[in-house]
Design an enzyme around this catalytic site. Structure first.
Site, mmCIF file in Angstrom:
data_model
loop_
_atom_site.group_PDB
_atom_site.id
_atom_site.type_symbol
_atom_site.label_atom_id
_atom_site.label_comp_id
_atom_site.label_asym_id
_atom_site.label_seq_id
_atom_site.Cartn_x
_atom_site.Cartn_y
_atom_site.Cartn_z
ATOM 1 N N ASN A 9 -33.433 -29.891 22.504
ATOM 2 C CA ASN A 9 -34.092 -28.589 22.632
ATOM 3 C C ASN A 9 -35.299 -28.785 23.553
ATOM 4 O O ASN A 9 -36.302 -29.376 23.140
ATOM 5 C CB ASN A 9 -34.529 -28.110 21.241
ATOM 6 C CG ASN A 9 -35.393 -26.856 21.293
ATOM 7 O OD1 ASN A 9 -35.512 -26.220 22.347
ATOM 8 N ND2 ASN A 9 -35.986 -26.503 20.166
ATOM 9 N N TRP A 10 -35.162 -28.309 24.772
ATOM 10 C CA TRP A 10 -36.237 -28.527 25.755
ATOM 11 C C TRP A 10 -37.456 -27.647 25.482
ATOM 12 O O TRP A 10 -38.489 -27.823 26.108
ATOM 13 C CB TRP A 10 -35.713 -28.241 27.167
ATOM 14 C CG TRP A 10 -34.726 -29.226 27.687
ATOM 15 C CD1 TRP A 10 -34.167 -30.285 27.029
ATOM 16 C CD2 TRP A 10 -34.165 -29.251 29.011
ATOM 17 N NE1 TRP A 10 -33.305 -30.961 27.847
ATOM 18 C CE2 TRP A 10 -33.276 -30.341 29.068
ATOM 19 C CE3 TRP A 10 -34.309 -28.441 30.147
ATOM 20 C CZ2 TRP A 10 -32.557 -30.656 30.223
ATOM 21 C CZ3 TRP A 10 -33.595 -28.747 31.284
ATOM 22 C CH2 TRP A 10 -32.727 -29.849 31.325
ATOM 23 N N LYS A 11 -37.315 -26.661 24.607
ATOM 24 C CA LYS A 11 -38.400 -25.690 24.361
ATOM 25 C C LYS A 11 -38.856 -25.101 25.703
ATOM 26 O O LYS A 11 -38.045 -24.982 26.614
ATOM 27 C CB LYS A 11 -39.515 -26.346 23.541
ATOM 28 C CG LYS A 11 -38.956 -27.018 22.265
ATOM 29 C CD LYS A 11 -39.988 -27.389 21.259
ATOM 30 C CE LYS A 11 -39.300 -28.023 20.043
ATOM 31 N NZ LYS A 11 -40.221 -28.350 18.968
ATOM 32 N N HIS A 95 -35.267 -21.147 14.724
ATOM 33 C CA HIS A 95 -36.144 -22.317 14.879
ATOM 34 C C HIS A 95 -37.504 -21.985 14.249
ATOM 35 O O HIS A 95 -37.962 -20.849 14.317
ATOM 36 C CB HIS A 95 -36.302 -22.662 16.357
ATOM 37 C CG HIS A 95 -36.995 -23.976 16.565
ATOM 38 N ND1 HIS A 95 -38.358 -24.104 16.452
ATOM 39 C CD2 HIS A 95 -36.507 -25.211 16.838
ATOM 40 C CE1 HIS A 95 -38.679 -25.381 16.646
ATOM 41 N NE2 HIS A 95 -37.578 -26.069 16.886
ATOM 42 N N GLU A 97 -40.392 -22.422 15.193
ATOM 43 C CA GLU A 97 -41.367 -21.810 16.122
ATOM 44 C C GLU A 97 -41.078 -20.315 16.286
ATOM 45 O O GLU A 97 -41.997 -19.515 16.467
ATOM 46 C CB GLU A 97 -41.344 -22.573 17.458
ATOM 47 C CG GLU A 97 -42.008 -23.937 17.309
ATOM 48 C CD GLU A 97 -41.455 -25.025 18.213
ATOM 49 O OE1 GLU A 97 -40.776 -24.724 19.214
ATOM 50 O OE2 GLU A 97 -41.709 -26.214 17.905
ATOM 51 N N GLY A 173 -42.839 -32.103 16.275
ATOM 52 C CA GLY A 173 -43.852 -32.330 17.299
ATOM 53 C C GLY A 173 -45.105 -33.026 16.789
ATOM 54 O O GLY A 173 -46.129 -33.054 17.472
ATOM 55 N N GLY A 233 -36.482 -32.568 20.054
ATOM 56 C CA GLY A 233 -37.410 -31.815 20.894
ATOM 57 C C GLY A 233 -37.997 -32.698 21.983
ATOM 58 O O GLY A 233 -37.348 -33.007 22.981
ATOM 59 N N GLY A 234 -39.239 -33.128 21.778
ATOM 60 C CA GLY A 234 -39.967 -33.871 22.803
ATOM 61 C C GLY A 234 -39.191 -35.028 23.415
ATOM 62 O O GLY A 234 -39.215 -35.217 24.644
HETATM 63 P P1 13P Z 1 -39.685 -32.768 18.083
HETATM 64 O O1 13P Z 1 -38.489 -33.669 18.258
HETATM 65 O O2 13P Z 1 -40.530 -32.685 19.322
HETATM 66 O O3 13P Z 1 -40.451 -33.056 16.847
HETATM 67 O O4 13P Z 1 -39.091 -31.285 17.918
HETATM 68 C C1 13P Z 1 -38.078 -31.059 16.999
HETATM 69 C C2 13P Z 1 -37.565 -29.690 17.219
HETATM 70 O O5 13P Z 1 -38.252 -28.711 16.984
HETATM 71 C C3 13P Z 1 -36.224 -29.549 17.783
HETATM 72 O O6 13P Z 1 -35.777 -28.244 17.717
#
Ligand code: 13P
Length: 249
Positions: A9-11, A95, A97, A173, A233-234
């Site tokens: 997930n590149w956000k 998600h 967020e 995160g 994510g990251g």
């Molecule tokens: P991180 O891997 O950056 O903690 O993020 C997880 C996430 O929200 C994937 O959707």
């Protein structure tokens, strides 16, 4: 046997140039991985670009969000049909967020899950408790409520057409990862909740773990019996790191 699945997930990260470098790196680094499905979810404006970069590879495309509506006067929204048209297979739904920053309720998340199925997409339903909720001892109640809202909307049988990702909010995160035991315990609870309603759905649905997964902690998480891969994510923003995580599955 459930297939292992790793989704990046590149956000809200990326640019045309950065995406090209990242995807080309990922294709090269993952070319020899077999038995694990890999997907990436770039931001909306880059879906067409990334689709082109992925052409002819096994890496699957996904989006990070979709509208709960199908078509019409909904300025700024993107429908499931549009995502399907752009070559998406997956779409993230609910998600944390989206839930915490953009006010998505359990009911909206359930509508989005239904909209994704209606468009022929595989929704990846995200559930997870906050740190406070874990401290209060209500983790199971929270994830059960989040999942049951979707079951009540689409019916237990159609849950099998999606994927569920357990993402503890306190681990997203933050660099703080759920321990393999903590993650397995919640994944098992999710599977048990499904099993009380339909055992075959419980046995077949893929459950991913997300929250500060890194190259050095992925293998032990993915080795848990009820964890079928990860939502990253990251660490998905670096091709070599993400490929290393994919190799751990
Ligand atoms: P991180 O891997 O950056 O903690 O993020 C997880 C996430 O929200 C994937 O959707």
């Amino acid at each position: 046997m459930r297939e292992q699945l790793i989704i990046g997930n590149w956000k809200m990260n990326g640019s045309g140039a950065a995406n090209a470098e990242r995807v080309q790196g990922l294709i090269a680094e993952t070319a020899h991985i077999s038995g694990t499905a890999i997907g990436i979810c770039p931001p909306f404006p880059y879906l067409a670009q990334v689709r082109g970069l992925l052409a002819g590879t096994a890496i699957r495309l996904g989006a990070q969000n979709l509208s709960d509506r199908t078509e019409g006067a909904y300025t700024g929204e993107v429908s499931g049909a549009m995502l399907h048209d752009l070559g998406c297979r997956y779409v993230l739904v609910g998600h944390s967020e989206r839930r915490s920053l953009y006010g998505e309720s359990d009911a909206v998340v359930a509508d989005k899950f239904a909209a994704a199925l209606g468009a022929g997409l595989t929704p990846v339903l995200c559930v997870g408790e906050t740190g406070e909720e874990r401290q209060e001892g209500i983790t199971h109640a929270v994830i059960s409520r989040q999942l049951q809202a979707v079951i009540d909307k689409v019916g237990i049988a159609r849950i099998a057409k999606g994927v569920i990702a357990y993402e503890p909010v306190w681990a997203i995160g933050t660099g703080e990862t759920a321990s393999p035991e903590q993650a397995q315990e919640v994944h098992q609870a999710l599977r048990l909740l499904l099993a009380t309603q339909d055992r075959s759905v419980a046995d077949s649905v893929q459950l991913l773990y997300g929250g500060s997964v890194r190259a050095d902690n992925a293998a032990v998480l993915f080795a848990q019996p009820d964890i079928d891969g990860g939502l990253i994510g990251g660490a998905s923003l670096n091709a070599a790191t993400f490929a290393s995580i994919c190799r751990s599955a």
